[in-house]
Design an enzyme around this catalytic site. Structure first.
Site, PDB file in Angstrom:
ATOM      1  N   ASP A  67       0.819  -1.214   0.000  1.00 53.11           N
ATOM      2  CA  ASP A  67       0.000   0.000   0.000  1.00 53.11           C
ATOM      3  C   ASP A  67       0.853   1.264   0.000  1.00 53.11           C
ATOM      4  O   ASP A  67       2.070   1.205   0.173  1.00 53.11           O
ATOM      5  CB  ASP A  67      -0.956  -0.002   1.215  1.00 53.11           C
ATOM      6  N   ASN A 147      -7.251  -2.371  14.639  1.00 53.58           N
ATOM      7  CA  ASN A 147      -8.663  -2.675  14.356  1.00 53.58           C
ATOM      8  C   ASN A 147      -8.815  -3.892  13.444  1.00 53.58           C
ATOM      9  O   ASN A 147      -9.877  -4.123  12.881  1.00 53.58           O
ATOM     10  CB  ASN A 147      -9.343  -1.451  13.722  1.00 53.58           C
ATOM     11  N   HIS A 149      -7.148  -4.429  10.595  1.00 52.69           N
ATOM     12  CA  HIS A 149      -6.923  -4.235   9.160  1.00 52.69           C
ATOM     13  C   HIS A 149      -5.629  -4.901   8.712  1.00 52.69           C
ATOM     14  O   HIS A 149      -4.704  -5.093   9.498  1.00 52.69           O
ATOM     15  CB  HIS A 149      -6.982  -2.750   8.756  1.00 52.69           C
ATOM     16  N   GLU A 154      -9.499  -1.630   5.651  1.00 58.62           N
ATOM     17  CA  GLU A 154     -10.104  -1.303   6.936  1.00 58.62           C
ATOM     18  C   GLU A 154     -11.312  -2.210   7.193  1.00 58.62           C
ATOM     19  O   GLU A 154     -11.832  -2.837   6.263  1.00 58.62           O
ATOM     20  CB  GLU A 154     -10.562   0.161   6.909  1.00 58.62           C
TER      21      GLU A 154
HETATM   22  C1  GLP Z   1      -0.511   0.643   8.551  1.00 62.63           C
HETATM   23  C2  GLP Z   1      -0.160  -0.217   7.346  1.00 62.63           C
HETATM   24  C3  GLP Z   1      -0.326  -1.687   7.628  1.00 62.63           C
HETATM   25  C4  GLP Z   1       0.306  -2.027   8.955  1.00 62.63           C
HETATM   26  C5  GLP Z   1      -0.386  -1.288  10.060  1.00 62.63           C
HETATM   27  C6  GLP Z   1       0.184  -1.573  11.435  1.00 62.63           C
HETATM   28  O1  GLP Z   1      -1.800   1.109   8.573  1.00 62.63           O
HETATM   29  N1  GLP Z   1      -0.894   0.124   6.185  1.00 62.63           N
HETATM   30  O2  GLP Z   1       0.235  -2.452   6.570  1.00 62.63           O
HETATM   31  O3  GLP Z   1       0.225  -3.407   9.179  1.00 62.63           O
HETATM   32  O4  GLP Z   1      -0.303   0.096   9.821  1.00 62.63           O
HETATM   33  O5  GLP Z   1       1.266  -0.738  11.689  1.00 62.63           O
HETATM   34  P1  GLP Z   1       2.303  -0.926  12.841  1.00 62.63           P
HETATM   35  O6  GLP Z   1       3.155  -2.072  12.440  1.00 62.63           O
HETATM   36  O7  GLP Z   1       3.077   0.359  12.881  1.00 62.63           O
HETATM   37  O8  GLP Z   1       1.534  -1.175  14.072  1.00 62.63           O
END
Ligand code: GLP
Length: 260
Positions: A67, A147, A149, A154
């Site tokens: 993404d 959440n 995702h 989402e």
């Molecule tokens: C973002 C990314 C996800 C990631 C998530 C968790 O929203 N798009 O791919 O898994 O955050 O992030 P973190 O690893 O910083 O908790």
């Protein structure tokens, strides 16, 4: 689905890197799906170490990122292009032409019709076709949002969804604001591979650490398969591995876990 709980973040990251390294050794032109966020930083550090000290070779590896935020340029220090360069690509021998991170600079967008904006639709189709052209993703690294995702799918995202534009939830905007100067600077939209796109990878490797992920991990592993927790789709995958530290696994029932 295999859930392996590790003593701490370091052990989890090391195990993740070992799995990726073994797949590259078996198939030098591996198609590797990559994720951003704070979770995989340790995994990438360990991969860099394996490259430098054990000669893990990325010269033929093809990568696809999950993404990218819409509207921040690749050189912005919070863009996922920048993240990947700084946390992995600059320290391994990857061929830049084998790297794919979704493009996200589309100029002025009309918010009411962006899902059908031809520039975005065309780009998303191209990205999906590019993955197919390389024979599909062999192994996809994933994090998980608080959440539930995965990538930027989402809660409420169709489990069959493909690469497309998504509006970020308030929770994700707030969670990710820790990386920006203020919450106002966090982009509200992103291009993301869909849950359906992710599920087509031949293998999935989801990492989760910290207390903040315990509810999401429980919902993903033990909860119903539902669009309200996109990570629960992993229950349907033939080869999904979830690596956690103890904190992220704290709410799992004992029968679901093995210890690494
Ligand atoms: C973002 C990314 C996800 C990631 C998530 C968790 O929203 N798009 O791919 O898994 O955050 O992030 P973190 O690893 O910083 O908790």
């Amino acid at each position: 689905m295999l859930v392996v709980v590790h003593e701490d973040y370091g052990a989890m990251s090391k195990k993740g890197a070992e799995i990726i390294a073994s797949r590259i050794r078996r198939k030098p032109n591996l198609v590797l799906g990559l994720a951003t966020g704070s979770t995989p930083v340790g995994l990438y550090k360990e991969i860099i170490r394996l490259h430098k000290s054990e000669g893990l070779d990325f010269s033929k590896v093809i990568t696809f990122n999950l993404d990218e935020y819409i509207g921040i340029p690749p050189e912005h220090d919070q863009s996922y292009h920048y993240f990947m360069r700084e946390n992995l690509f600059k320290d391994i021998n990857i061929n830049p032409s084998n790297v794919h991170v979704p493009h996200a600079m589309f100029g002025d967008l009309n918010i009411s019709s962006f899902e059908t904006d031809p520039k975005i639709v065309q780009f998303c189709e191209w990205y999906e076709n590019e993955i197919k052209k390389y024979g599909g993703i062999d192994i996809q690294v994933l994090g998980i949002g608080g959440n539930g995702h995965i990538a930027f799918n989402e809660p409420g995202s169709s489990l069959g969804s493909r690469t497309r534009i998504k509006t970020l939830t308030e929770k994700t905007v707030k969670d990710n604001s820790r990386f920006f100067k203020s919450v106002k600077e966090v982009p509200r939209y992103a291009i993301t591979m869909g849950v359906g796109t992710i599920m087509e990878a031949r293998e999935l490797l989801l990492l989760a650490n910290g207390d903040g992920k315990a509810d999401a991990v429980k919902a993903a592993v033990e909860g119903p398969i539902t669009a309200m927790c996109p990570a629960s789709a992993l229950q349907l995958h033939q080869k999904a591995i979830i690596l956690t530290d103890k904190k992220a696994a704290a709410k799992l029932s004992a029968e679901f876990v093995t210890y690494g």
